[in-house]
Design a protein around this motif. Structure first.
Motif, PDB file in Angstrom:
ATOM      1  N   GLY A   1     -20.573  62.992 -45.429  1.00  0.00           N
ATOM      2  CA  GLY A   1     -21.456  62.131 -46.333  1.00  0.00           C
ATOM      3  C   GLY A   1     -22.336  62.950 -46.712  1.00  0.00           C
ATOM      4  N   TYR A   2     -23.236  63.734 -46.241  1.00  0.00           N
ATOM      5  CA  TYR A   2     -24.352  64.446 -46.780  1.00  0.00           C
ATOM      6  C   TYR A   2     -23.767  65.396 -48.074  1.00  0.00           C
ATOM      7  CZ  TYR A   2     -28.229  67.530 -47.537  1.00  0.00           C
ATOM      8  OH  TYR A   2     -29.178  68.541 -48.115  1.00  0.00           O
ATOM      9  N   LEU A   3     -22.671  65.959 -47.860  1.00  0.00           N
ATOM     10  CA  LEU A   3     -22.063  66.678 -48.992  1.00  0.00           C
ATOM     11  C   LEU A   3     -21.719  65.753 -50.069  1.00  0.00           C
ATOM     12  CD1 LEU A   3     -21.048  69.328 -50.142  1.00  0.00           C
ATOM     13  CD2 LEU A   3     -18.794  68.834 -48.828  1.00  0.00           C
ATOM     14  N   PHE A   4     -21.072  64.711 -49.896  1.00  0.00           N
ATOM     15  CA  PHE A   4     -20.627  63.693 -50.620  1.00  0.00           C
ATOM     16  C   PHE A   4     -21.929  63.308 -51.602  1.00  0.00           C
ATOM     17  CE2 PHE A   4     -19.692  59.558 -52.275  1.00  0.00           C
ATOM     18  CZ  PHE A   4     -18.797  59.630 -52.970  1.00  0.00           C
ATOM     19  N   SER A   5     -23.106  62.682 -50.767  1.00  0.00           N
ATOM     20  CA  SER A   5     -23.796  62.079 -51.394  1.00  0.00           C
ATOM     21  C   SER A   5     -24.661  63.188 -52.295  1.00  0.00           C
ATOM     22  CB  SER A   5     -24.932  61.489 -50.550  1.00  0.00           C
ATOM     23  OG  SER A   5     -25.513  62.366 -49.695  1.00  0.00           O
ATOM     24  N   THR A   6     -24.817  64.398 -51.913  1.00  0.00           N
ATOM     25  CA  THR A   6     -25.663  65.237 -52.630  1.00  0.00           C
ATOM     26  C   THR A   6     -24.884  65.741 -53.782  1.00  0.00           C
ATOM     27  OG1 THR A   6     -26.472  66.255 -50.561  1.00  0.00           O
ATOM     28  CG2 THR A   6     -26.355  67.602 -52.497  1.00  0.00           C
ATOM     29  N   LEU A   7     -23.462  65.845 -53.788  1.00  0.00           N
ATOM     30  CA  LEU A   7     -22.428  66.246 -54.980  1.00  0.00           C
ATOM     31  C   LEU A   7     -22.537  64.877 -55.890  1.00  0.00           C
ATOM     32  CD1 LEU A   7     -19.870  68.479 -53.195  1.00  0.00           C
ATOM     33  CD2 LEU A   7     -21.982  69.357 -54.838  1.00  0.00           C
ATOM     34  N   SER A   8     -22.595  63.866 -55.470  1.00  0.00           N
ATOM     35  CA  SER A   8     -22.435  62.769 -56.377  1.00  0.00           C
ATOM     36  C   SER A   8     -23.700  62.241 -56.712  1.00  0.00           C
ATOM     37  CB  SER A   8     -21.500  61.679 -55.601  1.00  0.00           C
ATOM     38  OG  SER A   8     -22.056  61.157 -54.382  1.00  0.00           O
ATOM     39  N   GLN A   9     -24.812  62.706 -56.240  1.00  0.00           N
ATOM     40  CA  GLN A   9     -26.160  62.296 -56.770  1.00  0.00           C
ATOM     41  C   GLN A   9     -26.372  60.603 -56.024  1.00  0.00           C
ATOM     42  OE1 GLN A   9     -28.716  64.089 -57.700  1.00  0.00           O
ATOM     43  NE2 GLN A   9     -27.386  65.632 -57.178  1.00  0.00           N
ATOM     44  N   THR A  10     -25.578  60.361 -54.843  1.00  0.00           N
ATOM     45  CA  THR A  10     -25.573  58.970 -54.396  1.00  0.00           C
ATOM     46  C   THR A  10     -27.067  58.688 -53.822  1.00  0.00           C
ATOM     47  OG1 THR A  10     -23.475  58.922 -54.300  1.00  0.00           O
ATOM     48  CG2 THR A  10     -24.548  57.191 -53.121  1.00  0.00           C
ATOM     49  N   ARG A  11     -27.936  57.846 -54.350  1.00  0.00           N
ATOM     50  CA  ARG A  11     -29.142  57.515 -53.769  1.00  0.00           C
ATOM     51  C   ARG A  11     -28.831  56.266 -52.698  1.00  0.00           C
ATOM     52  NH1 ARG A  11     -30.048  61.862 -55.432  1.00  0.00           N
ATOM     53  NH2 ARG A  11     -31.183  62.365 -57.373  1.00  0.00           N
ATOM     54  N   ASN A  12     -27.873  55.273 -52.999  1.00  0.00           N
ATOM     55  CA  ASN A  12     -28.030  54.084 -52.176  1.00  0.00           C
ATOM     56  C   ASN A  12     -26.767  54.220 -51.331  1.00  0.00           C
ATOM     57  OD1 ASN A  12     -27.329  51.569 -51.024  1.00  0.00           O
ATOM     58  ND2 ASN A  12     -28.770  50.643 -52.764  1.00  0.00           N
ATOM     59  N   ALA A  13     -26.852  53.688 -50.179  1.00  0.00           N
ATOM     60  CA  ALA A  13     -25.422  53.847 -49.395  1.00  0.00           C
ATOM     61  C   ALA A  13     -24.319  53.043 -49.967  1.00  0.00           C
ATOM     62  CB  ALA A  13     -25.667  53.666 -48.015  1.00  0.00           C
ATOM     63  N   MET A  14     -24.515  52.105 -50.504  1.00  0.00           N
ATOM     64  CA  MET A  14     -23.722  50.955 -50.950  1.00  0.00           C
ATOM     65  C   MET A  14     -22.989  51.496 -52.456  1.00  0.00           C
ATOM     66  SD  MET A  14     -23.305  49.099 -48.396  1.00  0.00           S
ATOM     67  CE  MET A  14     -22.138  47.829 -48.907  1.00  0.00           C
ATOM     68  N   ASP A  15     -23.748  52.476 -52.968  1.00  0.00           N
ATOM     69  CA  ASP A  15     -23.197  53.084 -54.280  1.00  0.00           C
ATOM     70  C   ASP A  15     -22.022  54.121 -53.961  1.00  0.00           C
ATOM     71  OD1 ASP A  15     -25.058  51.621 -55.831  1.00  0.00           O
ATOM     72  OD2 ASP A  15     -26.345  53.389 -55.997  1.00  0.00           O
ATOM     73  N   ASN A  16     -20.923  54.005 -54.779  1.00  0.00           N
ATOM     74  CA  ASN A  16     -19.763  54.803 -54.614  1.00  0.00           C
ATOM     75  C   ASN A  16     -19.309  54.756 -53.061  1.00  0.00           C
ATOM     76  OD1 ASN A  16     -20.372  56.123 -57.063  1.00  0.00           O
ATOM     77  ND2 ASN A  16     -21.723  57.459 -56.193  1.00  0.00           N
ATOM     78  N   ARG A  17     -19.270  53.724 -52.477  1.00  0.00           N
ATOM     79  CA  ARG A  17     -18.936  53.280 -51.128  1.00  0.00           C
ATOM     80  C   ARG A  17     -17.208  53.501 -51.163  1.00  0.00           C
ATOM     81  NH1 ARG A  17     -18.442  47.422 -48.697  1.00  0.00           N
ATOM     82  NH2 ARG A  17     -17.843  47.008 -50.730  1.00  0.00           N
TER      83      ARG A  17
END
Length: 165
Positions: free
Chosen positions: A33-49
């Protein structure tokens, strides 16, 4: 002479291994999850769910397929359980992948039953855990006492320590 015991380990031991595997997966989920959110620049948990869910499905597939093809995961080593094919041989990558896909029967029926309804987290947990208990107990009706997804995948859980004769 070494003989491999192809009987299923007792259900409580298999379920303890299953629960321990779930705890270990928290670490895998955290790192993925950390890798995904870092690479996708996801700031909110519901974005790119949905993309995160698909990514985790692939990560879990890689994790389980890799370790099952080697014979056991860390939780399986702890509980002295191995996964082999129906003849007692190590799994191929393809058979391990088939087992991974079929292992989703632990969750998908319960999740599909909940989909049309707006349920609280507690209600969803009760339905899901109820299905898990039912699915585990259904192994009692399988001739070798294996879980049904193992029977359909041509795999089996066995004790990891061979018998000496």
């Amino acid at each position: 002479m070494i003989v491999i015991d192809l009987r299923a380990p007792p259900l409580p031991r298999r379920m303890a291994c299953w629960l321990y595997e779930g705890m270990l997966m928290f670490g895998v989920v955290f790192i993925a999850g950390y890798l995904f959110s870092t690479l996708s620049q996801t700031r909110n948990a519901m974005d790119n769910r949905h993309a995160l869910q698909a990514f985790l499905f692939v990560v879990f597939g890689i994790y389980f397929t890799w370790f099952w093809a080697k014979g056991q995961t860390l939780a399986m080593k702890t509980w002295n359980i191995r996964v082999v094919d129906r003849f007692g041989r190590p799994l191929t990558q393809a058979r391990a992948l088939l087992r991974y896909v079929l292992s989703w029967l632990w969750f998908l029926p319960a999740l599909a039953a909940q989909a049309p309804f707006t349920l609280s987290g507690g209600e969803s947990a009760v339905i899901t855990m109820g299905w898990v208990v039912i699915w585990a107990l259904l192994s009692r009706f399988q001739p070798q006492r294996q879980f049904w997804h193992d029977a359909w995948a041509g795999t089996r859980l066995v004790p990891s320590m061979p018998l000496s004769r």
